[in-house]
Design an enzyme around this catalytic site. Structure first.
Site, PDB file in Angstrom:
ATOM      1  N   TYR A   1      12.071  -8.769 -58.787  1.00 25.99           N
ATOM      2  CA  TYR A   1      11.594 -10.101 -58.384  1.00 25.99           C
ATOM      3  C   TYR A   1      11.268 -10.928 -59.627  1.00 25.99           C
ATOM      4  O   TYR A   1      11.644 -12.107 -59.711  1.00 25.99           O
ATOM      5  CB  TYR A   1      10.356  -9.946 -57.495  1.00 25.99           C
ATOM      6  CG  TYR A   1       9.589 -11.224 -57.241  1.00 25.99           C
ATOM      7  CD1 TYR A   1      10.021 -12.142 -56.274  1.00 25.99           C
ATOM      8  CD2 TYR A   1       8.420 -11.518 -57.957  1.00 25.99           C
ATOM      9  CE1 TYR A   1       9.306 -13.321 -56.040  1.00 25.99           C
ATOM     10  CE2 TYR A   1       7.710 -12.690 -57.723  1.00 25.99           C
ATOM     11  CZ  TYR A   1       8.157 -13.585 -56.766  1.00 25.99           C
ATOM     12  OH  TYR A   1       7.454 -14.747 -56.535  1.00 25.99           O
TER      13      TYR A   1
ATOM     14  N   SER B   1       7.870 -18.346 -60.729  1.00 33.50           N
ATOM     15  CA  SER B   1       6.658 -17.522 -60.623  1.00 33.50           C
ATOM     16  C   SER B   1       6.186 -17.146 -62.021  1.00 33.50           C
ATOM     17  O   SER B   1       7.005 -16.985 -62.941  1.00 33.50           O
ATOM     18  CB  SER B   1       6.955 -16.236 -59.842  1.00 33.50           C
ATOM     19  OG  SER B   1       5.838 -15.364 -59.904  1.00 33.50           O
TER      20      SER B   1
HETATM   21  P1  NAP Z   1       5.418 -16.826 -47.750  1.00 32.44           P
HETATM   22  O1  NAP Z   1       4.033 -17.212 -47.368  1.00 32.44           O
HETATM   23  O2  NAP Z   1       5.894 -15.441 -47.502  1.00 32.44           O
HETATM   24  O3  NAP Z   1       6.416 -17.871 -47.049  1.00 32.44           O
HETATM   25  C1  NAP Z   1       7.776 -17.758 -47.313  1.00 32.44           C
HETATM   26  C2  NAP Z   1       8.496 -18.933 -46.719  1.00 32.44           C
HETATM   27  O4  NAP Z   1       9.886 -18.817 -47.099  1.00 32.44           O
HETATM   28  C3  NAP Z   1       8.446 -18.924 -45.205  1.00 32.44           C
HETATM   29  O5  NAP Z   1       8.405 -20.269 -44.766  1.00 32.44           O
HETATM   30  C4  NAP Z   1       9.771 -18.263 -44.824  1.00 32.44           C
HETATM   31  O6  NAP Z   1      10.298 -18.727 -43.598  1.00 32.44           O
HETATM   32  C5  NAP Z   1      10.651 -18.740 -45.928  1.00 32.44           C
HETATM   33  N1  NAP Z   1      11.814 -17.871 -46.154  1.00 32.44           N
HETATM   34  C6  NAP Z   1      11.840 -16.598 -46.602  1.00 32.44           C
HETATM   35  N2  NAP Z   1      13.102 -16.156 -46.669  1.00 32.44           N
HETATM   36  C7  NAP Z   1      13.888 -17.189 -46.257  1.00 32.44           C
HETATM   37  C8  NAP Z   1      15.270 -17.371 -46.118  1.00 32.44           C
HETATM   38  N3  NAP Z   1      16.153 -16.390 -46.399  1.00 32.44           N
HETATM   39  N4  NAP Z   1      15.722 -18.570 -45.683  1.00 32.44           N
HETATM   40  C9  NAP Z   1      14.860 -19.574 -45.382  1.00 32.44           C
HETATM   41  N5  NAP Z   1      13.541 -19.463 -45.498  1.00 32.44           N
HETATM   42  C10 NAP Z   1      13.060 -18.283 -45.938  1.00 32.44           C
HETATM   43  O7  NAP Z   1       5.682 -17.097 -49.310  1.00 32.44           O
HETATM   44  P2  NAP Z   1       4.904 -17.995 -50.371  1.00 32.44           P
HETATM   45  O8  NAP Z   1       3.869 -17.146 -51.000  1.00 32.44           O
HETATM   46  O9  NAP Z   1       4.555 -19.291 -49.777  1.00 32.44           O
HETATM   47  O10 NAP Z   1       6.060 -18.164 -51.455  1.00 32.44           O
HETATM   48  C11 NAP Z   1       6.824 -19.334 -51.562  1.00 32.44           C
HETATM   49  C12 NAP Z   1       7.530 -19.322 -52.923  1.00 32.44           C
HETATM   50  O11 NAP Z   1       6.545 -19.232 -53.952  1.00 32.44           O
HETATM   51  C13 NAP Z   1       8.462 -18.135 -53.119  1.00 32.44           C
HETATM   52  O12 NAP Z   1       9.603 -18.539 -53.836  1.00 32.44           O
HETATM   53  C14 NAP Z   1       7.634 -17.164 -53.946  1.00 32.44           C
HETATM   54  O13 NAP Z   1       8.422 -16.299 -54.713  1.00 32.44           O
HETATM   55  C15 NAP Z   1       6.853 -18.139 -54.801  1.00 32.44           C
HETATM   56  N6  NAP Z   1       5.610 -17.600 -55.395  1.00 32.44           N
HETATM   57  C16 NAP Z   1       4.601 -17.157 -54.573  1.00 32.44           C
HETATM   58  C17 NAP Z   1       3.445 -16.641 -55.176  1.00 32.44           C
HETATM   59  C18 NAP Z   1       2.281 -16.119 -54.357  1.00 32.44           C
HETATM   60  O14 NAP Z   1       1.404 -15.438 -54.907  1.00 32.44           O
HETATM   61  N7  NAP Z   1       2.230 -16.414 -53.051  1.00 32.44           N
HETATM   62  C19 NAP Z   1       3.342 -16.585 -56.559  1.00 32.44           C
HETATM   63  C20 NAP Z   1       4.383 -17.033 -57.334  1.00 32.44           C
HETATM   64  C21 NAP Z   1       5.526 -17.551 -56.748  1.00 32.44           C
HETATM   65  P3  NAP Z   1      10.117 -17.952 -42.159  1.00 32.44           P
HETATM   66  O15 NAP Z   1       8.689 -17.578 -42.034  1.00 32.44           O
HETATM   67  O16 NAP Z   1      10.574 -19.015 -41.194  1.00 32.44           O
HETATM   68  O17 NAP Z   1      11.030 -16.798 -42.162  1.00 32.44           O
END
Ligand code: NAP
Length: 250
Positions: free
Chosen positions: A158, A144
């Site tokens: 985080y 991130s």
């Molecule tokens: P999201 O929309 O909240 O989706 C999270 C995904 O991770 C879901 O598929 C969820 O599965 C899964 N997950 C969460 N905890 C889990 C666990 N313990 N075991 C297995 N699966 C798990 O998140 P996102 O925004 O797509 O983020 C994805 C990645 O990008 C993360 O690492 C996050 O830190 C990073 N990121 C996001 C942003 C942003 O602004 N969105 C920015 C920088 C980095 P279920 O729904 O099945 O529980």
């Protein structure tokens, strides 16, 4: 020629789901890991299959070693030897200044984002090393922009967890390069997913942060997936140990 086989952790929603579907469209067979969202994972599998890929949904908590080992085993039993892995599953925990943060929130974040990511990387190292047939093998971690911004007032724990992902990526890239396995990270900036409402607890976070981004908007999950697909593909055959920041200039 056999198709590359990709496992994506946290592939049911958000960035992970976009990676799964784009990978299927570009010729990968895809194992879609999820924790709670079985219906969403099934929809991602259906989209992958509609693109002509073989795809399976695999439940497992990527903070739990036994689940991680089982999911890697099930993916390979159903789709064949893995050639590519994306370690994407992650959470922020409810936003607050550190002084007001519960230890349980911090621990849950570190368990999945750091310990889980390291164990996923270990299983990826084992699986990809054992695959002698694949022409190109790669692990992409999801970091991130928070790792360098620090996320003051929101979730410095985080941000610290993603700093660990960066270091893991740099070290493992050097460790696995002689085996022909590339390891890179994508570091997204603010991206339009449910993480802000469901994990951080601020549904309006994208609207609040977007004006602070030089490009004046949040990313779509597909814009992040494009960079992940580049680092998975042979188009990046000489790239390893890189943290690719995809953050609109922030
Ligand atoms: P999201 O929309 O909240 O989706 C999270 C995904 O991770 C879901 O598929 C969820 O599965 C899964 N997950 C969460 N905890 C889990 C666990 N313990 N075991 C297995 N699966 C798990 O998140 P996102 O925004 O797509 O983020 C994805 C990645 O990008 C993360 O690492 C996050 O830190 C990073 N990121 C996001 C942003 C942003 O602004 N969105 C920015 C920088 C980095 P279920 O729904 O099945 O529980």
């Amino acid at each position: 020629m056999s198709r590359p086989v990709l496992l994506v952790t946290g592939g049911s929603r958000g960035i992970g789901a976009a990676i799964c579907i784009m990978a299927a469209q570009r010729g990968y067979d895809v194992a879609v890991n999820f924790q709670n969202s079985a219906e969403a994972a099934d929809a991602v599998v259906a989209a992958c299959e509609a693109a002509g890929a073989r795809a399976v949904a695999l439940q497992g908590d990527m903070a739990v070693e036994a689940d991680i080992v089982r999911v890697f085993g099930e993916a390979q039993a159903q789709l064949g030897p893995l050639s590519h892995v994306v370690s994407n599953a992650g959470v922020t925990g409810k936003a607050s200044p550190l002084a007001q943060a519960d230890a349980a929130v911090i621990r849950a974040c570190i368990d999945i984002n750091v310990t889980g990511a390291i164990l996923v990387a270990r299983e990826a190292a084992r699986a990809l090393s054992a695959n002698s047939a694949a022409a190109d093998k790669a692990l992409v971690t999801i970091s991130s922009a928070a790792a360098t911004l620090g996320s003051p007032g929101e979730y410095v724990w985080y941000a610290a967890s993603k700093g660990a992902v960066d270091t893991l990526t740099i070290g493992l890239a050097k460790e696995l390069a002689p085996a022909g396995i590339r390891v890179n990270a994508v570091a997204p900036g603010i991206t339009e997913t449910d993480i802000h409402a469901l994990s951080t607890g601020e549904p309006g976070r994208v609207a609040r942060i977007a004006p602070l981004v030089p490009l004046q908007r949040a990313a779509t999950p597909e814009e992040i997936a494009e960079s992940v697909l580049f680092l998975l593909s042979e188009a990046s055959a000489y790239t390893t140990g890189v943290i690719l920041r995809v953050a609109g200039g922030r």
